[in-house]
Design a protein around this motif. Structure first.
Motif, PDB file in Angstrom:
ATOM      1  N   GLY A 301      -9.551   2.740   2.622  1.00  0.00           N
ATOM      2  CA  GLY A 301      -9.331   2.206   1.275  1.00  0.00           C
ATOM      3  C   GLY A 301      -8.361   3.056   0.480  1.00  0.00           C
ATOM      4  N   ALA A 302      -8.391   4.364   0.706  1.00  0.00           N
ATOM      5  CA  ALA A 302      -7.440   5.259   0.037  1.00  0.00           C
ATOM      6  C   ALA A 302      -6.033   5.038   0.581  1.00  0.00           C
ATOM      7  CB  ALA A 302      -7.872   6.711   0.217  1.00  0.00           C
ATOM      8  N   VAL A 303      -5.917   4.896   1.900  1.00  0.00           N
ATOM      9  CA  VAL A 303      -4.604   4.624   2.500  1.00  0.00           C
ATOM     10  C   VAL A 303      -4.015   3.352   1.909  1.00  0.00           C
ATOM     11  CG1 VAL A 303      -3.405   4.034   4.643  1.00  0.00           C
ATOM     12  CG2 VAL A 303      -5.158   5.827   4.642  1.00  0.00           C
ATOM     13  N   ASP A 304      -4.830   2.316   1.818  1.00  0.00           N
ATOM     14  CA  ASP A 304      -4.375   1.046   1.268  1.00  0.00           C
ATOM     15  C   ASP A 304      -3.959   1.200  -0.186  1.00  0.00           C
ATOM     16  OD1 ASP A 304      -4.038  -1.874   1.519  1.00  0.00           O
ATOM     17  OD2 ASP A 304      -5.670  -1.953   0.076  1.00  0.00           O
ATOM     18  N   TYR A 305      -4.736   1.968  -0.960  1.00  0.00           N
ATOM     19  CA  TYR A 305      -4.393   2.176  -2.365  1.00  0.00           C
ATOM     20  C   TYR A 305      -3.043   2.878  -2.506  1.00  0.00           C
ATOM     21  CZ  TYR A 305      -4.083   4.226  -6.945  1.00  0.00           C
ATOM     22  OH  TYR A 305      -3.615   4.598  -8.179  1.00  0.00           O
ATOM     23  N   TYR A 306      -2.842   3.969  -1.776  1.00  0.00           N
ATOM     24  CA  TYR A 306      -1.590   4.717  -1.918  1.00  0.00           C
ATOM     25  C   TYR A 306      -0.391   3.894  -1.467  1.00  0.00           C
ATOM     26  CZ  TYR A 306      -4.449   8.852  -2.778  1.00  0.00           C
ATOM     27  OH  TYR A 306      -5.331   9.750  -3.318  1.00  0.00           O
ATOM     28  N   ARG A 307      -0.548   3.085  -0.421  1.00  0.00           N
ATOM     29  CA  ARG A 307       0.565   2.254   0.050  1.00  0.00           C
ATOM     30  C   ARG A 307       0.897   1.168  -0.967  1.00  0.00           C
ATOM     31  NH1 ARG A 307      -1.213   1.671   6.433  1.00  0.00           N
ATOM     32  NH2 ARG A 307      -0.178   3.599   7.152  1.00  0.00           N
ATOM     33  N   SER A 308      -0.122   0.556  -1.529  1.00  0.00           N
ATOM     34  CA  SER A 308       0.125  -0.543  -2.465  1.00  0.00           C
ATOM     35  C   SER A 308       0.648  -0.037  -3.801  1.00  0.00           C
ATOM     36  CB  SER A 308      -1.150  -1.355  -2.678  1.00  0.00           C
ATOM     37  OG  SER A 308      -2.172  -0.558  -3.277  1.00  0.00           O
ATOM     38  N   ALA A 309       0.187   1.134  -4.215  1.00  0.00           N
ATOM     39  CA  ALA A 309       0.589   1.654  -5.520  1.00  0.00           C
ATOM     40  C   ALA A 309       1.894   2.411  -5.501  1.00  0.00           C
ATOM     41  CB  ALA A 309      -0.532   2.544  -6.080  1.00  0.00           C
TER      42      ALA A 309
END
Length: 311
Positions: A301-309
């Protein structure tokens, strides 16, 4: 509303329910009352409550890093704060941990500065001069105690040169140094640490330089340790003092749902000034800093957050 008909009204209500959704309660292992982890956890809970979020953060008082990782393993909490060295030990099942713990990092949130404190007017001017003397080395279950033990080992203060370690938390360490029960205290935290600032106003303090131990620590225990500087002006210091830095991670159990992690990180990055205000002065939380979690893998979920943001 009446014009929608039964089917349309049902769809509207379903849409509203899915948007609001159930509130997910996440317990966060912090640290002792009055400490920086406790301050961070309390601020995080307040920031989540202040926004329109489907999360509730419940800070849980603990002995800090080692205790926090063990609580994650026992599943009595979903989130935790811990020093980087202890977190990596947990992931690899070494030192204080008999087996690997499936923990994931959400962010590296700030850096601890190691404080090795003695009375300014006392005889001790170097770490090695403390052989055989009483030293407050952190509370049981804390990351401070882990770091203190490693520092004393690379300094050669073992065997017949060992210090007389007193396992005390920060408040008890401050009292012991003030009354002369110990000749030194070791603390790892933000700058300034309020308890030490208060002590410095009544007892002139000397902060022993530790930058010479960074290399040996890295060689023996890995790159979680870095050279940092206690700035002039902090605690009344007339000049900077080189010391040891170690990161602090916001962690989660591997089974915490990805949407909850993404939503939590949205709060962390939107409100980082509030989260760090009572923890460490002058710190910034930036993505390139936050993703530097060494041997502790990021939560999906953190990986997804950093990629999307941030791309």
């Amino acid at each position: 509303m009446l014009g929608l008909g039964v089917g349309g009204l049902a769809a509207l209500l379903a849409g509203c329910a899915s948007q609001s959704g159930p509130v997910r309660r996440l317990r966060c292992a912090t640290g002792p009352q009055g400490g920086p982890y406790h301050a961070f956890g309390r601020a995080l809970a307040e920031a989540v409550t202040a926004g329109d979020h489907r999360l509730e953060i419940v800070p849980v008082g603990t002995s800090a890093s080692v205790d926090n990782l063990r609580r994650l393993d026992r599943r009595s909490v979903e989130l935790a704060l811990a020093m980087a060295d202890v977190a990596e030990d947990a992931v690899h099942g070494r030192a204080e941990f008999s087996r690997p713990i499936p923990v994931r990092a959400l962010a590296r949130v700030y850096v601890n500065y190691t404080h090795f404190v003695v009375p300014a007017h006392g005889p001790v001017r170097t770490v090695r001069a403390l052989a055989g003397r009483p030293v407050a080395t952190g509370a049981d279950g804390s990351g401070v105690q882990v770091l203190a033990g490693r520092l004393l080992r690379v300094a050669g203060l073992t065997g017949d040169r060992a210090v007389r370690a007193q396992r005390l938390g920060l408040a008890a360490s401050v009292r012991a140094l003030r009354t002369g029960t110990v000749d030194a205290l070791i603390w790892s935290g933000g700058v300034p640490t309020p308890a030490l600032s208060e002590l410095a106003r009544v007892v002139p303090l000397r902060f022993l330089p530790l930058d010479g131990f960074v290399g040996p620590l890295r060689e023996r225990y890995g790159p979680v340790y870095s050279a940092v500087t206690l700035p002039a002006g902090a605690y009344g210091l007339g000049e900077p003092v080189g010391t040891i830095g170690v990161g602090n991670y916001l962690l989660a159990r591997a089974d915490v749902p990805e949407p909850a992690v993404r939503e939590l990180l949205q709060v962390v990055f939107a409100r980082w000034r509030d989260l760090l205000r009572d923890v460490t002065a002058g710190a910034r939380l930036e993505p390139r800093f936050a993703i530097s979690t060494g041997g502790v893998p990021l939560h999906p979920g953190a990986v997804d957050y950093y990629r999307s943001a941030y791309g």
